[in-house]
Motif scaffolding. Structure first.
Motif, PDB file in Angstrom:
ATOM      1  N   GLN A 119     -19.707 -49.060  14.089  1.00 62.69           N
ATOM      2  CA  GLN A 119     -19.849 -47.380  13.808  1.00 62.69           C
ATOM      3  C   GLN A 119     -20.196 -47.030  12.521  1.00 62.69           C
ATOM      4  N   GLY A 120     -21.483 -46.285  12.557  1.00 63.96           N
ATOM      5  CA  GLY A 120     -22.023 -46.085  11.215  1.00 63.96           C
ATOM      6  C   GLY A 120     -22.707 -47.013  10.614  1.00 63.96           C
ATOM      7  N   PHE A 121     -22.961 -47.018   9.162  1.00 61.48           N
ATOM      8  CA  PHE A 121     -23.522 -47.739   8.431  1.00 61.48           C
ATOM      9  C   PHE A 121     -22.605 -47.847   7.096  1.00 61.48           C
ATOM     10  N   VAL A 122     -22.083 -49.033   6.825  1.00 63.82           N
ATOM     11  CA  VAL A 122     -21.034 -49.188   5.968  1.00 63.82           C
ATOM     12  C   VAL A 122     -21.234 -50.158   4.898  1.00 63.82           C
ATOM     13  N   VAL A 123     -21.362 -49.916   3.755  1.00 54.77           N
ATOM     14  CA  VAL A 123     -21.393 -50.702   2.618  1.00 54.77           C
ATOM     15  C   VAL A 123     -20.144 -51.228   2.096  1.00 54.77           C
ATOM     16  N   MET A 124     -20.092 -52.854   1.895  1.00 55.44           N
ATOM     17  CA  MET A 124     -18.824 -53.370   1.745  1.00 55.44           C
ATOM     18  C   MET A 124     -19.252 -54.313   0.611  1.00 55.44           C
ATOM     19  N   ASN A 125     -18.685 -54.251  -0.640  1.00 52.83           N
ATOM     20  CA  ASN A 125     -18.520 -55.462  -1.599  1.00 52.83           C
ATOM     21  C   ASN A 125     -17.426 -56.481  -1.323  1.00 52.83           C
ATOM     22  N   TYR A 126     -18.043 -57.747  -1.728  1.00 52.62           N
ATOM     23  CA  TYR A 126     -16.995 -58.733  -1.355  1.00 52.62           C
ATOM     24  C   TYR A 126     -17.117 -59.807  -2.702  1.00 52.62           C
ATOM     25  N   GLN A 127     -15.965 -60.448  -3.265  1.00 49.56           N
ATOM     26  CA  GLN A 127     -16.260 -61.237  -4.447  1.00 49.56           C
ATOM     27  C   GLN A 127     -16.139 -62.698  -3.938  1.00 49.56           C
ATOM     28  N   SER A 128     -15.822 -63.080  -2.851  1.00 48.03           N
ATOM     29  CA  SER A 128     -15.594 -64.495  -2.461  1.00 48.03           C
ATOM     30  C   SER A 128     -15.720 -64.840  -1.132  1.00 48.03           C
ATOM     31  N   VAL A 129     -15.889 -66.058  -0.922  1.00 51.34           N
ATOM     32  CA  VAL A 129     -16.264 -66.491   0.678  1.00 51.34           C
ATOM     33  C   VAL A 129     -15.172 -65.931   1.430  1.00 51.34           C
ATOM     34  N   ALA A 130     -13.837 -66.039   0.993  1.00 53.34           N
ATOM     35  CA  ALA A 130     -12.462 -65.571   1.728  1.00 53.34           C
ATOM     36  C   ALA A 130     -12.609 -64.213   2.358  1.00 53.34           C
ATOM     37  N   GLU A 131     -13.149 -63.312   1.074  1.00 54.44           N
ATOM     38  CA  GLU A 131     -13.434 -61.913   1.449  1.00 54.44           C
ATOM     39  C   GLU A 131     -14.379 -61.753   2.330  1.00 54.44           C
ATOM     40  N   VAL A 190     -28.322 -60.257  12.508  1.00 55.34           N
ATOM     41  CA  VAL A 190     -27.855 -60.482  10.897  1.00 55.34           C
ATOM     42  C   VAL A 190     -29.118 -60.721   9.975  1.00 55.34           C
ATOM     43  N   LEU A 191     -29.284 -60.175   8.987  1.00 56.50           N
ATOM     44  CA  LEU A 191     -30.432 -60.021   7.846  1.00 56.50           C
ATOM     45  C   LEU A 191     -29.890 -60.771   6.628  1.00 56.50           C
ATOM     46  N   SER A 192     -30.512 -61.530   6.022  1.00 57.24           N
ATOM     47  CA  SER A 192     -30.240 -61.996   4.679  1.00 57.24           C
ATOM     48  C   SER A 192     -31.234 -61.410   3.559  1.00 57.24           C
ATOM     49  N   LEU A 193     -30.765 -60.668   2.567  1.00 55.12           N
ATOM     50  CA  LEU A 193     -31.612 -60.170   1.582  1.00 55.12           C
ATOM     51  C   LEU A 193     -31.715 -60.960   0.266  1.00 55.12           C
ATOM     52  N   ASP A 194     -32.785 -60.922  -0.577  1.00 55.94           N
ATOM     53  CA  ASP A 194     -33.006 -61.894  -1.589  1.00 55.94           C
ATOM     54  C   ASP A 194     -32.042 -61.248  -2.700  1.00 55.94           C
ATOM     55  N   HIS A 195     -32.311 -59.876  -2.979  1.00 53.64           N
ATOM     56  CA  HIS A 195     -31.497 -59.339  -4.054  1.00 53.64           C
ATOM     57  C   HIS A 195     -31.791 -57.639  -4.149  1.00 53.64           C
ATOM     58  N   ILE A 196     -30.940 -57.125  -4.689  1.00 58.92           N
ATOM     59  CA  ILE A 196     -30.978 -55.877  -4.905  1.00 58.92           C
ATOM     60  C   ILE A 196     -30.697 -55.169  -6.252  1.00 58.92           C
ATOM     61  N   ARG A 197     -31.877 -54.967  -6.802  1.00 56.42           N
ATOM     62  CA  ARG A 197     -31.722 -54.504  -8.340  1.00 56.42           C
ATOM     63  C   ARG A 197     -31.656 -53.044  -8.582  1.00 56.42           C
ATOM     64  N   SER A 198     -32.026 -52.334  -7.600  1.00 53.18           N
ATOM     65  CA  SER A 198     -32.139 -50.870  -7.597  1.00 53.18           C
ATOM     66  C   SER A 198     -30.972 -50.425  -6.295  1.00 53.18           C
ATOM     67  N   PRO A 199     -29.727 -50.551  -6.528  1.00 55.67           N
ATOM     68  CA  PRO A 199     -29.039 -50.258  -5.503  1.00 55.67           C
ATOM     69  C   PRO A 199     -28.922 -48.969  -4.959  1.00 55.67           C
ATOM     70  N   ASN A 200     -29.061 -47.887  -5.651  1.00 58.43           N
ATOM     71  CA  ASN A 200     -29.158 -46.395  -5.342  1.00 58.43           C
ATOM     72  C   ASN A 200     -29.988 -46.345  -4.102  1.00 58.43           C
ATOM     73  N   ARG A 201     -31.430 -46.589  -4.536  1.00 55.36           N
ATOM     74  CA  ARG A 201     -32.443 -46.403  -3.909  1.00 55.36           C
ATOM     75  C   ARG A 201     -32.412 -47.137  -2.720  1.00 55.36           C
ATOM     76  N   TYR A 202     -32.249 -48.406  -3.038  1.00 59.53           N
ATOM     77  CA  TYR A 202     -32.311 -49.468  -1.666  1.00 59.53           C
ATOM     78  C   TYR A 202     -31.254 -49.149  -0.711  1.00 59.53           C
ATOM     79  N   ILE A 203     -29.943 -48.810  -1.064  1.00 60.03           N
ATOM     80  CA  ILE A 203     -29.061 -48.560   0.022  1.00 60.03           C
ATOM     81  C   ILE A 203     -29.258 -47.365   0.523  1.00 60.03           C
TER      82      ILE A 203
END
Length: 257
Positions: free
Chosen positions: A222-234, A133-146
Motif C-alpha cells: 500500500q502506498g510508497f513508503v520510505v524506510m531506513n535500515y542500519q544492518s542486514v538484520a533490519e 526490485v530495483l537497485s540504486l547506486d546512490h542518493i546524494r540529493s534525497p529530498n529531490r530524488y525521493i
C-alpha cells in the motif's frame, strides 16, 4: 568475457543447485560462456525442458544465444519457445537476464504451436500485477530524488518501498508496462547530483528481479513508503514484515556482489 557474465554464472549455479539443474560447458575469453539449465515450461502443464545459453564476450549488451530441447515437446514447439525467449531477451535492458528469462518461461503456455496465445499473454501482462526490485547506486540529493520517486509511483499507479541503507533498494508493484516506464524515467531524468554537485541521471540502476506478484510469495503493498535500515538484520526484518522473505532470498545473491 564480461565480468557481469562471470558473476551471473556464479549466481545461477547457486540458484539452480539441484542435481543436473546447471552445467557449465565452456568458458573462454574469446568465445564467452556456454552453460545448460534444466527447468520446466508451462504454468498448468509442467514439462521438462533443457535450455542452452551462450553468453558472448559482449553480453549483456548482446542478448544471449539460446537453444531449446525437450523430450516432451515437438521440434516446432521447441523452436517457437526459443523464438519467444529470444524476443523476450531483446526487449530487456542490457543487464544480466538469464534468471529472469528462466523464471518468465514458467508462465509460458505450451500450445500446439506455442504462438496462438502470444497476444493473450501480452494482454494478461497489462492486467496482472507484477513485482520488481530495483537497485540504486546512490542518493546524494534525497529530498529531490525521493520526491520524484513518490510522484512517479503515484502517476503510474505503482505501490512500493524504498529501503535506504548500505544497499538502496526499490520494490515496485503494479502493471508491468508501468514498472518499465518507471525504470525508463529513472535513466532519462536528472534525479540526483554527482560528486561535483551537478545534476545527473540514474545510469547505474539495475533491475534485480521482475516477476508476477503471485509468484513472489508476498502481498499487495500500500502506498510508497520510505524506510531506513542500519544492518542486514533490519533489512531482512523489513522484507519479513511485508511477507516477502522468499523474494529477499532470491535477490540476496545479487546484493552480495
Amino acid at each position: 568475457m564480461s565480468e557481469a557474465a562471470v558473476e551471473e554464472v556464479s549466481v545461477l549455479s547457486s540458484i539452480y543447485c539441484g542435481e543436473g539443474e546447471f552445467q557449465l560447458l565452456q568458458q573462454s575469453a574469446q568465445d564467452g560462456l556456454v552453460f545448460q539449465i534444466n527447468s520446466t515450461v508451462g504454468e498448468e502443464r509442467r514439462l521438462d525442458i533443457s535450455l542452452l545459453f551462450h553468453l558472448q564476450p559482449h553480453y549483456p549488451y548482446h542478448p544471449p544465444d539460446i537453444s531449446v530441447s525437450s523430450t516432451g515437446l515437438s521440434r516446432t514447439q521447441c523452436h517457437n519457445i526459443r523464438q519467444q525467449l529470444l524476443d523476450q531477451a531483446a526487449s530487456l535492458p542490457p543487464e544480466p537476464m538469464v534468471h529472469q528469462l528462466v523464471e518468465w518461461l514458467q508462465f509460458v503456455e505450451v500450445t500446439e504451436d506455442c504462438t496462438g496465445g502470444e497476444e493473450e499473454r501480452k494482454e494478461r501482462e497489462k492486467e496482472e500485477k507484477w513485482t520488481a526490485v530495483l537497485s540504486l547506486d546512490h542518493i546524494r540529493s534525497p529530498n529531490r530524488y525521493i520526491r520524484l520517486l513518490e510522484r512517479w509511483s503515484e502517476q503510474l499507479q505503482l505501490t512500493g518501498r524504498l529501503f535506504l541503507g548500505r544497499c538502496i533498494l526499490v520494490i515496485l508493484q503494479g502493471a508491468r508496462a508501468n514498472i518499465k516506464e518507471f525504470c525508463r524515467l529513472l535513466k532519462t531524468v536528472k534525479v540526483d547530483t554527482d560528486s561535483s554537485g551537478k545534476k545527473c541521471k540514474e545510469r547505474m540502476m539495475k533491475v534485480v528481479i521482475e516477476t508476477p506478484s503471485f509468484s513472489s510469495c508476498g502481498h499487495s503493498l500500500q502506498g510508497f513508503v520510505v524506510m531506513n535500515y542500519q544492518s542486514v538484520a533490519e533489512l531482512t526484518a523489513a522484507f519479513k514484515e511485508i511477507n516477502m522473505t522468499e523474494l529477499y532470498q532470491q535477490i540476496l545473491p545479487s546484493l552480495s556482489h
